[in-house]
Design a protein around this motif. Structure first.
Motif, short mmCIF file in Angstrom:
data_model
loop_
_atom_site.label_atom_id
_atom_site.label_comp_id
_atom_site.label_asym_id
_atom_site.label_seq_id
_atom_site.Cartn_x
_atom_site.Cartn_y
_atom_site.Cartn_z
N GLY A 160 0.80 -1.21 0.00
CA GLY A 160 0.00 0.00 0.00
C GLY A 160 0.84 1.26 0.00
O GLY A 160 2.07 1.21 0.06
N GLN A 161 0.17 2.40 -0.08
CA GLN A 161 0.87 3.67 -0.04
C GLN A 161 0.26 4.57 1.01
O GLN A 161 -0.94 4.52 1.31
N CYS A 162 1.12 5.42 1.58
CA CYS A 162 0.72 6.31 2.66
C CYS A 162 0.78 7.75 2.16
O CYS A 162 1.81 8.19 1.63
N ILE A 163 -0.30 8.48 2.32
CA ILE A 163 -0.43 9.84 1.81
C ILE A 163 -0.72 10.78 2.98
O ILE A 163 -1.73 10.62 3.68
N ALA A 164 0.16 11.74 3.19
CA ALA A 164 -0.06 12.75 4.23
C ALA A 164 -0.92 13.87 3.66
O ALA A 164 -0.66 14.38 2.58
N VAL A 165 -1.96 14.24 4.39
CA VAL A 165 -2.85 15.33 4.00
C VAL A 165 -2.52 16.51 4.91
O VAL A 165 -2.71 16.44 6.13
N VAL A 166 -2.00 17.59 4.33
CA VAL A 166 -1.44 18.68 5.13
C VAL A 166 -2.03 20.02 4.69
O VAL A 166 -2.59 20.15 3.61
N SER A 167 -1.87 21.01 5.56
CA SER A 167 -2.26 22.38 5.21
C SER A 167 -1.40 23.33 6.03
O SER A 167 -0.96 23.00 7.13
N GLY A 168 -1.19 24.52 5.47
CA GLY A 168 -0.37 25.49 6.17
C GLY A 168 -1.11 26.21 7.27
O GLY A 168 -0.50 26.78 8.17
N LYS A 169 -2.44 26.20 7.22
CA LYS A 169 -3.24 26.89 8.22
C LYS A 169 -4.48 26.07 8.52
O LYS A 169 -4.83 25.14 7.77
N GLY A 170 -5.16 26.40 9.60
CA GLY A 170 -6.40 25.73 9.93
C GLY A 170 -7.56 26.25 9.10
O GLY A 170 -7.46 27.29 8.44
N GLY A 171 -8.66 25.51 9.11
CA GLY A 171 -9.86 25.96 8.44
C GLY A 171 -9.94 25.67 6.96
O GLY A 171 -10.85 26.17 6.28
N THR A 172 -9.02 24.87 6.45
CA THR A 172 -9.07 24.55 5.01
C THR A 172 -9.98 23.37 4.71
O THR A 172 -10.24 23.07 3.54
N GLY A 173 -10.47 22.67 5.73
CA GLY A 173 -11.32 21.51 5.49
C GLY A 173 -10.54 20.23 5.26
O GLY A 173 -11.04 19.28 4.66
N LYS A 174 -9.33 20.19 5.80
CA LYS A 174 -8.43 19.06 5.58
C LYS A 174 -8.98 17.75 6.16
O LYS A 174 -8.89 16.69 5.51
N THR A 175 -9.57 17.82 7.34
CA THR A 175 -10.09 16.60 7.97
C THR A 175 -11.31 16.08 7.23
O THR A 175 -11.45 14.87 7.02
N SER A 176 -12.20 16.98 6.81
CA SER A 176 -13.34 16.54 6.00
C SER A 176 -12.88 15.93 4.69
O SER A 176 -13.45 14.94 4.22
N PHE A 177 -11.84 16.50 4.11
CA PHE A 177 -11.28 15.95 2.88
C PHE A 177 -10.74 14.54 3.12
O PHE A 177 -11.01 13.62 2.33
#
Length: 248
Positions: free
Chosen positions: A2-19
């Motif tokens: 499998g492959q592991c993909i980090a989902v990151v953002s420079g600031k909060g509020g971008t909807g990263k967790t929902s994504f």
């Protein structure tokens, strides 16, 4: 493997967790084994986005520091058989998880799962470093506003070890009227962040409703615009072709 993909953002509020929750559910619905890992120690909320609120007793630090096995720590989704969650600690206990320990954990994850999505905390601190330390690829999630795009640029600068094809941009929470008023385009977002575009996710009122219901949006509102965007992004992550939502 499998492959592991980090989902990151420079600031909060971008909807990263929902994504992370939406794409994880889309991958699982396509028949793949998916593990979503919450890397936000103390502020975890991926369990809520997945509809698994407070279901986990053990967390990724327990596995990484060999207090329990991966199999004991993960929580399977009751409606999505292929989707599982490995949550973050409620608080830091003892010594922090090291990059080497996280790498060892992800080696075991790759054997058991087709995809692992690591939901990194916002910003460029220790949680960001831990989530990206042993990832195979990174997705930078931003919104179309100027401050979020600037933070995305800074985030990209911290991810220099990822070569071509290993870094991707998602423009999230896109509102057509806002883009028009800003005279902005998705191409502008790509140019400013300096990344190839993986997908565009529209602002969708179905997302907070799904969150309040404790259900992934792909189950509670499968025909919604955000659900369609998540499915398309999941297809592209698998190497397939799917149309990009273009906001003009």
């Amino acid at each position: 493997m499998g492959q592991c993909i980090a989902v990151v953002s420079g600031k909060g509020g971008t909807g990263k967790t929902s994504f992370t929750a939406g794409v994880g559910a889309a991958l699982a619905l396509s028949g793949l084994r998916v593990l979503c890992v919450d890397c936000d120690i103390g502020l975890r909320n991926l369990d809520i986005a997945l509809g698994l609120s407070d279901a986990a007793l053990m967390d990724f630090s327990d596995v990484a520091q060999q207090r329990c096995t991966l199999e004991r720590a993960v929580v399977s989704h009751p409606q999505l058989a292929k989707l599982s969650l490995l949550t973050a600690p409620i608080r830091q206990r003892g010594q922090p998880v090291t990059g080497e320990q996280m790498a060892s954990l992800l080696r075991a994850v790759r054997i058991q799962y087709d995809f692992c999505l690591l939901d990194a905390p916002a910003g460029l601190g220790d949680g960001f470093l831990l989530a990206t330390a042993a990832a195979d690829r990174c997705v930078v999630v931003t919104t179309a506003d100027a401050s979020s795009l600037r933070d995305a640029q800074h985030t990209v600068m911290e991810l220099g070890r990822f070569g071509p094809g290993k870094l991707h941009l998602v423009v999230n929470r896109v509102r057509k009227k806002l883009l028009r008023s800003m005279h902005a385009t998705i191409d502008d977002a790509m140019d400013k962040a300096g990344l190839p575009l993986l997908g565009v996710v529209p602002e969708d009122d179905a997302l907070p409703l799904a969150l309040n219901r404790g259900s992934p949006i792909l189950l509670s509102a499968p025909a919604s615009p955000a659900s369609s965007a998540y499915r398309n992004i999941a297809t592209r992550l698998r190497g397939g072709k799917a149309p990009l939502l273009r906001i003009k």
